[in-house]
Scaffold this active site. Structure first.
Site, PDB file in Angstrom:
ATOM      1  N   PHE B 128       0.741  -1.221  -0.002  1.00  0.00           N
ATOM      2  CA  PHE B 128       0.036  -0.087  -0.154  1.00  0.00           C
ATOM      3  C   PHE B 128       0.972   1.296   0.131  1.00  0.00           C
ATOM      4  O   PHE B 128       1.777   1.353   0.946  1.00  0.00           O
ATOM      5  CB  PHE B 128      -0.766  -0.012   1.310  1.00  0.00           C
ATOM      6  CG  PHE B 128      -1.890   1.110   1.300  1.00  0.00           C
ATOM      7  CD1 PHE B 128      -3.107   0.789   0.274  1.00  0.00           C
ATOM      8  CD2 PHE B 128      -1.974   1.896   2.174  1.00  0.00           C
ATOM      9  CE1 PHE B 128      -4.080   1.836   0.204  1.00  0.00           C
ATOM     10  CE2 PHE B 128      -2.989   2.985   1.881  1.00  0.00           C
ATOM     11  CZ  PHE B 128      -4.208   2.977   1.032  1.00  0.00           C
ATOM     12  N   ASP B 207       1.897  -5.476   7.476  1.00  0.00           N
ATOM     13  CA  ASP B 207       0.699  -4.638   7.343  1.00  0.00           C
ATOM     14  C   ASP B 207      -0.263  -5.536   7.058  1.00  0.00           C
ATOM     15  O   ASP B 207      -0.658  -6.271   6.251  1.00  0.00           O
ATOM     16  CB  ASP B 207       1.000  -3.584   6.564  1.00  0.00           C
ATOM     17  CG  ASP B 207      -0.465  -2.731   6.431  1.00  0.00           C
ATOM     18  OD1 ASP B 207      -1.298  -3.145   7.134  1.00  0.00           O
ATOM     19  OD2 ASP B 207      -0.337  -1.432   5.921  1.00  0.00           O
ATOM     20  N   TYR B 232     -11.099  -0.965   9.810  1.00  0.00           N
ATOM     21  CA  TYR B 232     -12.392  -0.841   9.375  1.00  0.00           C
ATOM     22  C   TYR B 232     -12.626  -1.351   8.116  1.00  0.00           C
ATOM     23  O   TYR B 232     -13.880  -1.265   7.440  1.00  0.00           O
ATOM     24  CB  TYR B 232     -12.531   0.732   9.180  1.00  0.00           C
ATOM     25  CG  TYR B 232     -11.340   1.429   8.250  1.00  0.00           C
ATOM     26  CD1 TYR B 232     -11.034   1.230   6.947  1.00  0.00           C
ATOM     27  CD2 TYR B 232     -10.285   2.051   9.117  1.00  0.00           C
ATOM     28  CE1 TYR B 232     -10.078   2.013   6.354  1.00  0.00           C
ATOM     29  CE2 TYR B 232      -9.338   2.759   8.214  1.00  0.00           C
ATOM     30  CZ  TYR B 232      -9.289   2.698   7.017  1.00  0.00           C
ATOM     31  OH  TYR B 232      -7.961   3.309   6.537  1.00  0.00           O
ATOM     32  N   LYS B 233     -12.160  -2.448   7.873  1.00  0.00           N
ATOM     33  CA  LYS B 233     -12.185  -3.168   6.446  1.00  0.00           C
ATOM     34  C   LYS B 233     -13.089  -4.419   6.952  1.00  0.00           C
ATOM     35  O   LYS B 233     -14.245  -4.439   7.251  1.00  0.00           O
ATOM     36  CB  LYS B 233     -10.932  -3.624   5.896  1.00  0.00           C
ATOM     37  CG  LYS B 233     -10.361  -2.236   5.330  1.00  0.00           C
ATOM     38  CD  LYS B 233      -8.937  -2.738   4.770  1.00  0.00           C
ATOM     39  CE  LYS B 233      -8.191  -1.527   4.414  1.00  0.00           C
ATOM     40  NZ  LYS B 233      -8.520  -0.778   3.347  1.00  0.00           N
ATOM     41  N   ARG B 384     -11.939  -4.190  -7.711  1.00  0.00           N
ATOM     42  CA  ARG B 384     -11.920  -5.115  -6.640  1.00  0.00           C
ATOM     43  C   ARG B 384     -13.226  -5.549  -5.868  1.00  0.00           C
ATOM     44  O   ARG B 384     -14.168  -4.430  -5.712  1.00  0.00           O
ATOM     45  CB  ARG B 384     -11.164  -4.414  -5.319  1.00  0.00           C
ATOM     46  CG  ARG B 384      -9.860  -3.881  -5.786  1.00  0.00           C
ATOM     47  CD  ARG B 384      -9.070  -3.716  -4.593  1.00  0.00           C
ATOM     48  NE  ARG B 384      -9.699  -2.718  -3.619  1.00  0.00           N
ATOM     49  CZ  ARG B 384      -9.084  -2.201  -2.467  1.00  0.00           C
ATOM     50  NH1 ARG B 384      -7.953  -2.506  -1.978  1.00  0.00           N
ATOM     51  NH2 ARG B 384      -9.954  -1.266  -1.803  1.00  0.00           N
TER      52      ARG B 384
END
Lengths: 424, 424
Positions: B128, B207, B232-233, B384
């Site tokens: 990321f 990560d 939050y995913k 995605r």
């Protein structure tokens, strides 16, 4: 004003209070409670309760990821606009993100990099300790080449602006001070210090945590360099609501955030593999902000704007003067000292009482059956009474002093132990 | 499993799904919506909606400052406990605070200080970008003495664990990789890489943002050094909910947070004028956390624990396999490529489709009248589809593929413009 030491007089002050309607903007707990800790955590605004319901149910629940474009990016901007209005700045100079300490880390690191020839940093013993810790860490990160000078207060209440100014020299890279200091509520003269330190080439970062929302602030008019501040005290943003930072528009291009994250990049959603810093104040963003906590600010800040900072200040000067009057009238025989400047021009909006049994007096106020009065306590002996013009009344102040007198008369504090809670 | 290309078969998979009851744990918007973006922002859990009402109305509204001791400090601990359970760690190794980027800044700065003889940092082009930006800033802060090597992926989908291992040498101070990478969902073999890099003396920070909550993680069992991750995913913590960090218990004492704030001090409420670092994982705290956003985690994380990571993983392997089957069966003639590893052991829980009209196909899925399907888009051409075992069904997957085929058949994407939203 000639105050009187009786309930009727307190009520007459409330009757004339032009801000009294704002109390209805807040959730006021049903219990018999006088809340004098708005300098630590402000009350819940009813419009914030409504907004958060919308944020949770509709924006997160129904709109889901679409809310980033529809609600959350626009809200971050509207929160910045409101902070800018309250601190006398332009939108382009204000960011809302992270915590006060992290924002101070960003700005102080950036200033040391900018002002790399000067190796002295000045703060004072009245400053909030986390600000000092941040400076210690920045010095450590820069290889311990800087000297941190902590100007000591002789009376633990104040330090004159002149002493700060005279402490600085051409060697001074950075001065970090709290506008209103957390224990005594002493208020520095920002315009004077800013003007004099500019002549010496030192940058100043003001921590506005204990002044914002209680004292008019005009950062642009005062020609300030930098500021940070918190939003959960007089601004009623809710527990741990995100902090703000201010950079004078002439300095933004010269500063580099030491923490490069995607929200500080020129175009976060390009997902480039190398960082290009945003040219705007948004360079001081790092990661994703806690949107629910941040959203609360939009509605909470508006109450302060609606009430007007001049009106808020006028009322809290009157409230603090009245509280000092009542303390002198009622508590002079109890070995209590006032730990706050008596000149209202030199203080913010809380009054500190010092007593060797301060912690247990505080517990007696908070934990007794019946009427509860909530101040807070700061070691070693400071009871702080925060007065918020938006929801506190003169009657509450009168009753609080009466209750303190009762506790001291009856030695009620002896019923409480000295064990400290984690948060005091 | 032998999949079939029809709705009845999808329904038969749902009938056998032992996690299907968990869909009722979430708020499911009334509109005709299939949400396949839980890898970006998870849905609102109903128990979190309830908890946040309590946090706002009772804890902030009624209990006010008293909630720090009564609710908010205990909750920070219970959130840490739940994260620890989900990532296979001990409470003493896990902290929940700030953002992923800021936590990576803290840990990577600390590792470079610890491993000061080695001047090479390794990451990859699949990581990321914010992680890479953070490393660039840390290198800058350390005086540009370190080399950042970005291992390139030849196919933009994956890089073998062997290539990472072989890239490292005795010069390598630090390796930073995403466990599951954000575009292709490629999943690295943490146990293998950890074991081999320990031999070379390099530290690894994982990560976990795109793997936590979708893939079983056993940091202690795998003998990992460090990790960061977002909540939050797949963990459904709400927009911008605070991130976590992990430090192996044997390394905590050796690391120093580069940002010294009061909540990282040994005793924050002593208000000492000089910093003494906490000896526990809490040394990685800085300022006050956004309590409302953080509170959401307590209830949200519990759903993942209740469902069980092994069950969650079993279902998302089946879901991603089914989606790949349907893509091959239905979309093979449309110049679409699958941008995700086909071996389920090598991927997380989203599937990426690559098409030169990817952005407009994405818009057609999201913005058409009637049925709306929400994936997300990552430049240049990646759509995605995030599959969350807790609330997505096989029927939704079947319908989504049918809808993509329809859009491609009718060139529906041509009705949408190419203008990019701020958040994609």
């Amino acid at each position: 004003m000639n105050f009187e030491n009786n309930l009727e007089f307190a009520k007459s002050l409330d009757a004339k209070d032009e801000l009294k309607k704002f109390k209805n903007e807040f959730f006021n707990p049903a219990e018999n409670l006088i809340y004098l800790d708005g300098n630590s955590l402000g009350k819940l605004p009813l419009r914030t309760k409504e907004l958060l319901k919308k944020v949770i149910d509709e924006e997160w629940g129904s709109r889901l990821i679409r809310s980033w474009n529809e609600n959350w990016l626009p809200r971050q901007k509207s929160v910045r606009e409101r902070i800018a209005k309250i601190i006398g700045a332009d939108l382009s100079e204000v960011n809302v993100c992270d915590s006060v300490s992290i924002n101070l880390f960003k700005l102080s690191s950036a200033v040391l990099q900018l002002n790399s020839d000067c190796k002295e940093i000045i703060t004072d013993s009245l400053n909030f300790p986390s600000d000092i810790y941040i400076l210690e860490s920045v010095i450590n990160n820069f290889g311990n080449k800087h000297e941190l000078r902590i100007i000591e207060s002789k009376d633990e209440i104040q330090i004159s602006s002149e002493e700060i100014i005279n402490s600085c020299s051409k060697k001074t890279a950075l001065v970090v001070l709290s506008h209103v200091v957390f224990k005594s509520a002493y208020k520095y003269d920002i315009p004077l210090i800013t003007k004099e330190l500019k002549k010496k080439g030192a940058y100043v970062i003001w921590d506005l945590s204990h002044s914002v929302g209680s004292v008019p602030i005009k950062l642009d008019e005062w020609n300030c360099d930098f500021a940070v501040g918190c939003t959960y005290k007089y601004l009623n943003g809710g527990p741990g609501s995100p902090a703000f930072l201010y950079v004078n528009k002439n300095l933004i291009k010269d500063l580099q955030n030491p923490i490069w994250g995607w929200f500080g990049a020129d175009n976060p959603f390009n997902f480039d593999l190398s960082f290009t810093e945003s040219s705007s104040i948004e360079k001081f963003n790092v990661g994703t902000q806690p949107i629910i906590s941040l959203s609360a600010l939009e509605s909470s800040l508006q109450i302060t704007i609606d009430a007007g900072m001049e009106n808020i200040r006028e009322k809290n000067i009157l409230m603090t003067e009245y509280l000092i009057f009542l303390i002198k009238e009622n508590l002079s025989e109890y070995h209590i000292e006032i730990g706050t400047p008596l000149n209202s021009k030199e203080r913010g909006s809380h009054i500190t009482l010092k007593h060797k049994e301060g912690y247990r007096i505080c517990k007696a106020l908070i934990e007794s059956k019946g009427l509860k009065i909530i101040p807070d306590f700061r070691k070693p002996d400071n009871i702080r009474f925060g007065l918020n013009s938006l929801y506190n009344s003169f009657e509450e102040i009168f009753i609080a002093v009466k209750r303190i007198k009762e506790i001291l008369d009856m030695n009620e504090f002896e019923n409480f132990d000295l064990e400290f809670d984690a948060v005091t």
